[in-house]
Design a protein around this motif. Structure first.
Motif, short mmCIF file in Angstrom:
data_model
loop_
_atom_site.label_atom_id
_atom_site.label_comp_id
_atom_site.label_asym_id
_atom_site.label_seq_id
_atom_site.Cartn_x
_atom_site.Cartn_y
_atom_site.Cartn_z
N GLY A 13 14.46 48.75 29.00
CA GLY A 13 14.09 49.32 30.29
C GLY A 13 13.98 50.83 30.25
N ARG A 14 14.27 51.45 29.06
CA ARG A 14 14.12 52.90 28.97
C ARG A 14 12.69 53.25 28.58
NH1 ARG A 14 16.45 54.64 24.69
NH2 ARG A 14 16.97 52.60 23.87
N ARG A 15 12.30 54.46 28.89
CA ARG A 15 10.96 54.89 28.51
C ARG A 15 10.97 55.28 27.03
NH1 ARG A 15 6.57 57.55 30.85
NH2 ARG A 15 5.76 59.22 29.57
N PRO A 16 10.12 54.62 26.17
CA PRO A 16 10.19 54.95 24.74
C PRO A 16 9.70 56.38 24.48
CG PRO A 16 8.74 53.05 25.13
CD PRO A 16 9.12 53.60 26.46
N ARG A 17 10.49 57.15 23.71
CA ARG A 17 10.04 58.48 23.33
C ARG A 17 9.27 58.39 22.02
NH1 ARG A 17 14.78 60.98 21.93
NH2 ARG A 17 15.80 59.00 22.32
N ARG A 18 9.77 57.55 21.12
CA ARG A 18 9.19 57.54 19.79
C ARG A 18 9.19 56.12 19.24
NH1 ARG A 18 11.82 61.05 14.98
NH2 ARG A 18 9.92 62.02 14.22
N VAL A 19 8.05 55.70 18.71
CA VAL A 19 7.91 54.35 18.14
C VAL A 19 7.72 54.45 16.63
CG1 VAL A 19 6.60 52.19 18.18
CG2 VAL A 19 6.74 53.59 20.25
N ALA A 20 8.55 53.76 15.87
CA ALA A 20 8.35 53.71 14.41
C ALA A 20 7.68 52.39 14.06
CB ALA A 20 9.70 53.81 13.70
N VAL A 21 6.55 52.48 13.36
CA VAL A 21 5.88 51.28 12.89
C VAL A 21 6.22 51.13 11.41
CG1 VAL A 21 3.66 50.12 12.57
CG2 VAL A 21 4.02 51.59 14.57
N ILE A 22 6.89 50.03 11.07
CA ILE A 22 7.34 49.84 9.69
C ILE A 22 6.33 48.97 8.96
CG2 ILE A 22 9.21 49.01 8.21
CD1 ILE A 22 11.08 49.33 10.65
N GLY A 23 5.58 49.59 8.05
CA GLY A 23 4.53 48.89 7.32
C GLY A 23 3.17 49.27 7.85
N VAL A 24 2.31 49.82 6.98
CA VAL A 24 0.99 50.28 7.43
C VAL A 24 -0.11 49.55 6.67
CG1 VAL A 24 -0.34 52.29 8.14
CG2 VAL A 24 2.11 52.53 7.78
N GLY A 25 -0.12 48.23 6.85
CA GLY A 25 -1.28 47.42 6.47
C GLY A 25 -2.14 47.32 7.71
N ILE A 26 -2.99 46.30 7.76
CA ILE A 26 -3.90 46.21 8.92
C ILE A 26 -3.12 46.03 10.22
CG2 ILE A 26 -4.35 43.71 8.68
CD1 ILE A 26 -7.29 44.47 9.59
#
Ligand SMILES: Cc1cc2nc3c(=O)[nH]c(=O)nc-3n(C[C@H](O)[C@H](O)[C@H](O)COP(=O)(O)OP(=O)(O)OC[C@H]3O[C@@H](n4cnc5c(N)ncnc54)[C@H](O)[C@@H]3O)c2cc1C
Length: 374
Positions: free
Chosen positions: A6-19
């Motif tokens: 319910g918090r506003r996301p400040r930063r998103v980490a995407v783990i894995g950069v395939g398609i």
């Protein structure tokens, strides 16, 4: 924007950069999120680079909801090509299929009829017609029925990933490549707080997306989640040829092939995949693939094997994608799927919307991570 707690996301980490990671990250960045893309190797060089890379829903009739998701995947590719441009990654040239035994032929014609009744565009013609109109280099019997799915395509996965990552970084997002996620820290309420990287750094984040492809089960384990996956290797070979003699992706008897640029083709065969676990060397598997293609495209007699790789399909245990948030770990999301080339753009769009607005799309109802018992 809201994350799972319910918090506003400040930063998103995407783990894995395939398609999958690239598509999720690009959609998040486009909607204004702060995105960090993290890859243990180089973006687009995982299974995405070793895929037959056929964009289709004709091979996805196992359930209606899986077909619908893949059909939405095809539409999302067309939309993406309209936004970022199609150059060097999007090849909407259709797909051909024919067989050399009556049982296989009856089965694909039956599937074509079913697809037609679902509104999917399909044309049935003959070998002679296909040679005359579409693919003069093929050796196939004049009378054999050939199915053409005109709306299908193939994608150059690595080029697409490069394009999407380039736009994320140009828009202020961050790319950390050559560094692996080794740990995920959670707060007292169980929600995601940090990721620890193999280069020794630690990032504060509010949301993580597990898009680690064949390693997704390991990454899920970092938040004590069980994501059961199948072991299903495939072998893909690239051959060099002075001029590519075919114009589209196709399933010929015993061999699948597609162009891979101006002077290269990709070969794959389920029959050769079945030999991987017999201990046959990849070079020998590539030679067998080349042997299978020669009778179908005689002009490839002097082609040269350039690359071969055994890759693991990222398939959750029941064969279907695992996409969405996991309520028991607020801030943790999965984007794990076979057919990820077809599904990348639609999963990217739907998951980014879910992360940022909390809205769970009906298209993903059968593919939620919660279905795996913990
Ligand atoms: C032989 C074969 C044929 C296929 N044919 C088709 C097809 O015709 N059509 C289709 O739609 N799909 C096809 N697929 C499936 C498709 O290729 C995959 O579903 C898709 O490429 C998966 O993309 P991904 O982004 O999940 O994985 P990947 O491309 O593997 O990306 C995952 C990334 O995660 C990184 N990573 C892993 N662990 C970590 C960690 N701890 N920290 C940081 N980074 C990490 C890796 O380095 C990698 O770059 C095929 C697959 C195979 C093997």
């Amino acid at each position: 924007m809201r994350n799972g707690s319910g918090r506003r996301p400040r930063r998103v980490a995407v783990i894995g950069v395939g398609i999958l990671g690239a598509c999720v990250g690009w959609n998040l960045a486009r909607r204004g999120a702060e995105v960090v893309l993290i890859d243990a190797g180089r973006p687009g060089e995982g299974v995405t680079n070793w895929s037959f890379s056929w964009v289709n829903a004709s091979n996805k009739t196992v359930t209606r909801s899986y077909f619908d998701l893949n059909a939405a995947g095809m539409a999302a590719h067309r939309e993406l090509a309209g936004i970022i441009g199609p150059d060097s990654w999007w090849y909407p040239s259709g797909h051909l299929r024919w067989a050399d035994d009556p049982a296989a032929e009856a089965k694909f014609l039956e599937t074509a009829e079913l697809l037609g009744s679902w509104g999917y565009r399909v044309e049935v013609s003959t070998g002679a017609e296909v040679r005359r109109r579409l693919e003069p280099a093929l050796a196939l019997p004049d009378e054999v029925p050939v199915v053409l799915y005109p709306d299908e395509a193939w994608v150059h996965g690595r080029h697409l990933v490069d394009r999407l990552v380039g736009q994320v970084v140009a828009g202020g997002g961050e790319l950390r490549s050559g560094t692996e996620v080794r740990g995920i820290g959670t707060g007292v309420d169980g929600s995601v707080r940090t990721v620890a990287l193999s280069d020794g750094s630690r990032l504060d984040v509010d949301v993580i997306v597990n898009a680690a492809g064949p390693s997704a089960s390991h990454v899920a384990g970092l938040v004590a989640r069980r994501l059961p996956m199948r072991r299903e290797p495939g072998v893909v070979a690239r051959i060099d040829c002075a001029q590519v003699p075919i114009h589209r992706a196709m399933h010929a008897p015993h061999i699948e092939m597609r162009p891979d640029g101006d002077a290269s083709m990709v070969l794959h065969s389920r029959e050769i995949d079945a030999l991987i676990d017999t201990g046959e060397e990849p070079a020998e598997l590539a030679r067998l693939l080349q042997e299978l293609v020669r009778p179908v495209v005689p002009g490839l007699a002097h082609s040269r094997i350039a690359q071969v790789q055994v890759a693991y399909r990222p398939i959750p245990a029941d064969g279907f994608p695992s996409v969405g948030g996991v309520p028991s770990v607020p801030g943790y999301y999965e984007a794990v799927s076979h057919s990820g080339i077809t599904l990348g753009p639609v999963i990217g769009r739907l998951l980014a919307a879910e992360i940022l607005t909390g809205e769970r799309d009906e298209l993903l109802a059968d593919f939620r991570p919660e279905r795996f018992p913990q």
